[in-house]
Structures are given as C-alpha cells and as structure tokens.
Design a protein around this motif. Structure first.
Motif, PDB file in Angstrom:
ATOM      1  N   LEU A  25       0.823  -1.214   0.000  1.00 46.04           N
ATOM      2  CA  LEU A  25       0.000   0.000   0.000  1.00 46.04           C
ATOM      3  C   LEU A  25       0.856   1.262   0.000  1.00 46.04           C
ATOM      4  O   LEU A  25       0.521   2.253  -0.658  1.00 46.04           O
ATOM      5  CB  LEU A  25      -0.935  -0.009   1.211  1.00 46.04           C
ATOM      6  CG  LEU A  25      -2.096  -1.005   1.148  1.00 46.04           C
ATOM      7  CD1 LEU A  25      -2.774  -1.130   2.502  1.00 46.04           C
ATOM      8  CD2 LEU A  25      -3.109  -0.580   0.087  1.00 46.04           C
ATOM      9  N   ASP A  30      -3.637   1.370  -3.480  1.00 44.48           N
ATOM     10  CA  ASP A  30      -4.607   0.322  -3.793  1.00 44.48           C
ATOM     11  C   ASP A  30      -4.322  -0.182  -5.209  1.00 44.48           C
ATOM     12  O   ASP A  30      -4.398   0.572  -6.180  1.00 44.48           O
ATOM     13  CB  ASP A  30      -6.018   0.907  -3.696  1.00 44.48           C
ATOM     14  CG  ASP A  30      -7.110  -0.128  -3.868  1.00 44.48           C
ATOM     15  OD1 ASP A  30      -6.788  -1.295  -4.176  1.00 44.48           O
ATOM     16  OD2 ASP A  30      -8.297   0.234  -3.713  1.00 44.48           O
ATOM     17  N   ASP A 186     -12.966   2.055  -0.981  1.00 44.02           N
ATOM     18  CA  ASP A 186     -11.840   1.473  -1.702  1.00 44.02           C
ATOM     19  C   ASP A 186     -12.055   1.737  -3.179  1.00 44.02           C
ATOM     20  O   ASP A 186     -13.013   2.410  -3.577  1.00 44.02           O
ATOM     21  CB  ASP A 186     -11.688  -0.034  -1.405  1.00 44.02           C
ATOM     22  CG  ASP A 186     -12.975  -0.812  -1.615  1.00 44.02           C
ATOM     23  OD1 ASP A 186     -13.557  -0.686  -2.709  1.00 44.02           O
ATOM     24  OD2 ASP A 186     -13.421  -1.535  -0.702  1.00 44.02           O
ATOM     25  N   GLY A 229     -10.764   0.371   3.169  1.00 40.17           N
ATOM     26  CA  GLY A 229     -11.335  -0.813   2.538  1.00 40.17           C
ATOM     27  C   GLY A 229     -12.729  -1.103   3.084  1.00 40.17           C
ATOM     28  O   GLY A 229     -12.965  -1.028   4.297  1.00 40.17           O
ATOM     29  N   LEU A 259      -9.242  -3.131  -0.075  1.00 38.60           N
ATOM     30  CA  LEU A 259      -8.078  -2.616  -0.784  1.00 38.60           C
ATOM     31  C   LEU A 259      -7.275  -3.794  -1.308  1.00 38.60           C
ATOM     32  O   LEU A 259      -6.978  -4.732  -0.554  1.00 38.60           O
ATOM     33  CB  LEU A 259      -7.215  -1.757   0.132  1.00 38.60           C
ATOM     34  CG  LEU A 259      -7.875  -0.500   0.713  1.00 38.60           C
ATOM     35  CD1 LEU A 259      -6.926   0.208   1.674  1.00 38.60           C
ATOM     36  CD2 LEU A 259      -8.298   0.454  -0.386  1.00 38.60           C
TER      37      LEU A 259
END
Length: 534
Positions: A25, A30, A186, A229, A259
């Motif tokens: 990340l 993402d 997300d 997420g 994510l």
C-alpha cells in the motif's frame, strides 16, 4: 530490509501477510487504482512474527518489550547501533500499522504512546500510526435484521453506544503522532453482494471496525480518516423469540471488496493479491501521501519572486499539518446528527470523538487551485511569546454574500511529562479566529478539544458578506504557554502553520493570484526597507 534480530529466520514467507500488505500500500497504493509507485526505497524493520497458536495471525515478538524493540529500531535508523552507523538517516516519516487489541485507551497514555512522543520530539520524525481495529461481533435488535437500512442504522447506533469500549489502541494514543482511522471506501467499485452477507455501512463513512476517540485529556483522536477498505458482515439467522442477534465480519479476502494488496503466493508466486480492510491500510495510504508531500517540500519548485519554503527541520510538522489541513467532516455531521439523534453543542463534542478532524481529501494535497490560496510557515516559539501571521485578504471576496472558507492548522512537537497526571508540559496554539472578519462560523471539531493535543485544526466558513478595504489582512496569532510544567528559559518549541482561503470557482477564480501578488509586494517593500542609502 533490515533484520538485526533475525526474526525472518523463523518467519516463513507464507506467513508474512501484514508487512507485505503495508509495504504494497505504501509503495503502490490500492492496486485496483493502478497508481504510480513511489520513486524512493522503503526501509522495513520486522517487529512481528507468526502467532504460535493461531495460524494466519501475527503478533509482536512475545519475549521482548515492544517499547524496547521500537526504541532500538528507531535509534538504529537515526543514530546507529553499537559501532554501526545510522541505517537510514534520510528517513523522516515512520509508518506503524499495529495496535494492541487488549489495551484500549481509557485515561492514561500507554508506554508505547509515551515512547513515540519522546522519539518524535527527540528525533524530529513524523509517526503515522493506526487508530486500531475492533473486530469482535456486535449486536443489533432482531427486528432490524430483516432490512438492510434498518440494520445499517442499528449498527451505527451500537457503535455510538459502545464507543468507550472501542477506544484508541496503542500506539495510536501518542500525542505527537498522526493517528489515522478508516473509512468504508476502496477503489473496487460496485460489486454483487450475495444474500449471505450485508453491506451495512454508508459509503465513505467511518468504518464500524475502527477505534474511536477521544485521546488523552480528551484531545482529538483519531486525527483523520482515510480509505481503509470496505467491510462486509455476515447476515445473521434470526430464530423465533430472539430479541438481539450477533453480527460479525465476513471473509472477503478472495473476492473483495477491500483494498487490493500484494500477498504471499503459493509455490513462490510473486503476483498474488488479496483484498483487505482496516485502519492499518488507511495508515499505509496516508504514509504514501506523506511521502509525496515531503517530495514537494524538498523539491522547492517555486517562482524566484516567492519567499523560500520553511527550513527542512519543519518539514515533518508541515506534512502533518498539511494532511490535517486537507481533512474535514463534510456531510458526516448532518448525517450522524440525524441518525444518532444528537442535538446542541454537546453533539459536536460527541462527534469530535467519533470523527476527529474528518476525512482526508488527497486531491487537496499539494495541488494549486485558482480559487484557493494556501500559505505555510514554520518557526520556534518560547513560553509567553506570540507570533503573528497576516494572511492578505483577496479583494474578490469583498462585499460578496457567497460561500467562502478559511482553514487554519497548527502542528507542534509537544514536550511531555511522564510522571504527572497532566501529560503535556507546554502548549502551542493559535487564538480563536475572528469569525466576524471571516464572515462565517466555526464548523467541525469542538473548539475546546482542538487545543488539547498537539494538532489544532479549525475551519471558519459561511456566506456572510466580508467588509474590508484593499490591504487588510486576516491575522493568526500563535502563542506558547506552560501546561504541566514551566518551560525553561531559552527552550523553544518547533511548530508549523498552514492557512488557506477559498471560495467556489463561480464566485472567484483569482484568489490564488491575488494573495500571491500581495505577498510579493510585501516582500519587495521589506527588501527596500533593508536597503538604506549610505
């Protein structure tokens, strides 16, 4: 990868889920969004290991104090260890996406939080830490389980009623760290949800699993929220006679939502991904944005006529302030007031504990806009001093009853006192903005809470007409006072200040140029004043 404790020797690749996801990340964001990778390396220090009795779970090394592990890790990065030089002296931002689930904040700062406050102050680092997750089942009335909207409202009210039990987890309670909560968002887009699961969180709202504040001494925590997420919940089966039903998280790693991150692959595969959610994810994404802001500050791509950017010693604080500056409650306040039945000024205090300073808007980070002007500054201040900054008022806002907003954010490195009930030994703050001059009212976080930590963020917005003449300014007064102890003579506290003014594009698209021109004129006048004839 730096592993002086040789944790990796007993850490199978297939078990390295959390660190792999966080590195993914930070470097790529993402994966669903397909953003560009960072153009600088990430320093990784393992501090977790596979759980002895719970396959698929990780834990901190059980036979060592976490405070000692973290202290050694940061000192190795900045100063070195033994005869070894500093391992990564260029590091300015540290991501810490872990939380102690057995110790939610009640009144006293945790030992890990105290350590991070000291490390941030001593080594001038920006720590970006997760608020923590509470993933236990929660209960809703059985009647609400027959309708998704009713279940959504019931889940929200249960979270509000149990907020004290879902407090900030260490190390998210640290005063000098930027603590990040998660939103239900997300990049996956619309997906088909099977009948066995629910999506019972409003889009982009604070996630049910996230820890809530307040922080120590009722300060604002978490500081801000970012995409963590989306999480789905298992639809319960209601039996005859049941009054309440338990709702738990559904497993969505394989199909989403969430994510998308890199994950250990089978048979040595290097292209495996999974979908995850949590405040750790949001923290990693904020760390990624922080790196981008450091790049902008260090590049110093400014016009020669403009004043130089603040010295690099203020960059960690400036990045912290800029991240908070781009955050706001938006539509959250009205929605939650209605859903939770909150009224009056006490409602603002309760919402501050749930929302912090609001949701981060990355599009407002380091981006110029013709209808917005952003000024930054850094300095050092001693006790009982006042520093005054003058924001030039743009003429295009004069005598217009249109929407406009002034935002002021101050971050400082708070010295702390470990042995006293009061934790912060000194405080730096700016005076309450002149709402009459600004033509608006204070919004978002409650006015008392914003001064209790080391990050003050206030927004004044409205539609009242502003009365001023050309050359008038919006003053911001930064002051320093003793808190738990007397600040010694000669000691100063570093701080960073960000101030912005904006309006709708249809009202004015020249604010940026107007403020810049007046600042340049001011700089030329000061330069002429320093040049005296012989």
């Amino acid at each position: 990868m730096d592993d002086p404790d040789e944790i990796g020797e007993h850490y199978p690749v297939a078990a390295r889920h959390h660190g792999t996801a966080m590195a993914s990340l930070i470097i790529h964001g993402d994966l669903t969004d397909g953003g560009p990778p960072l153009d600088r390396p990430v320093y990784v220090r393992p501090i977790l290991q596979p759980h002895e009795f719970m396959p698929g779970h990780e834990q901190v090394v059980p036979n060592r104090l976490l405070t000692d592990v973290l202290h050694r890790a940061i000192r190795r990065i900045v100063k070195g260890e033994g005869n070894q030089p500093a391992a990564a002296p260029s590091v300015r931002v540290v991501n810490l996406s872990i939380g102690a689930q057995t110790r939610a904040l009640t009144r006293r700062m945790s030992p890990v939080g105290r350590l991070l406050d000291w490390l941030a102050h001593s080594y001038n680092l920006l720590f970006v830490v997760s608020a923590g997750n509470h993933t236990d089942e929660f209960t809703i009335p059985a009647d609400a389980a027959h309708d998704t909207d009713a279940a959504r409202l019931a889940a929200m009210r249960d979270g509000f009623e149990t907020a004290l039990l879902r407090g900030i987890l260490p190390s998210g309670d640290a005063l000098n760290a930027l603590t990040v909560g998660a939103t239900h968002s997300d990049g996956l887009g619309e997906i088909e949800v099977p009948d066995t699961v629910w999506d019972i969180t409003h889009p982009d709202a604070p996630a049910h699993y996230g820890s809530v504040g307040p922080g120590v001494d009722r300060s604002v925590k978490p500081d801000l929220h970012h995409s963590g997420g989306r999480a789905l919940y298992t639809r319960p089966i209601v039996l005859p006679g049941q009054t309440d039903v338990a709702v738990g998280l559904a497993r969505t790693a394989a199909t989403g939502p969430g994510l998308q991150v890199a994950a250990p692959g089978r048979g040595g595969a290097t292209n495996s991904t999974v979908f995850t959610n949590g405040t750790s994810n949001a923290t990693a994404l904020v760390t990624r944005e922080a790196s981008r802001l450091f790049d902008l500050l260090e590049s110093d791509n400014r016009d020669p006529e403009d004043a130089p950017l603040p010295d690099p010693q203020y960059h960690p604080l400036l990045v912290r302030a800029l991240l908070a500056h781009a955050s706001s409650w938006g539509a959250w306040e009205n929605s939650l007031r209605n859903d939770l039945g909150l009224h009056g000024q006490d409602a603002r205090r309760q919402l501050t504990a749930l929302l912090g300073y609001g949701r981060l808007d990355p599009s407002r980070l380091g981006e110029a806009a013709s209808n917005r002007a952003v000024l930054i500054a850094g300095g050092q201040i001693a006790r009982n001093e006042r520093h005054t900054y003058s924001f030039p008022l743009p003429p295009s806002l004069r005598a217009k009853a249109e929407w406009h907003r002034f935002t002021i954010t101050l971050a400082f490195m708070a010295p702390t006192v470990g042995q006293l009930t009061r934790y912060r030994s000194a405080k730096v703050y700016f005076s309450t903005p002149d709402t009459s001059l600004a033509g608006g009212d204070r919004t978002d976080a409650e006015h008392n809470a914003v001064r209790r930590g080391s990050l003050q963020h206030e927004i004044v917005q409205g539609t009242r007409s502003m009365s001023f003449v050309d050359g008038d300014v919006f003053p911001v007064h930064v002051e320093c006072m003793d808190d738990a102890q007397r600040l010694r003579a000669g000691n100063t506290i570093r701080y960073a200040l960000v101030v912005s003014a904006e309006t709708a594009e249809q009202t004015s698209n020249t604010i940026h140029d107007e403020v810049r021109d007046r600042l340049r004129l001011r700089a030329r006048e000061r330069a002429r004043g320093r040049i005296r004839p012989q």
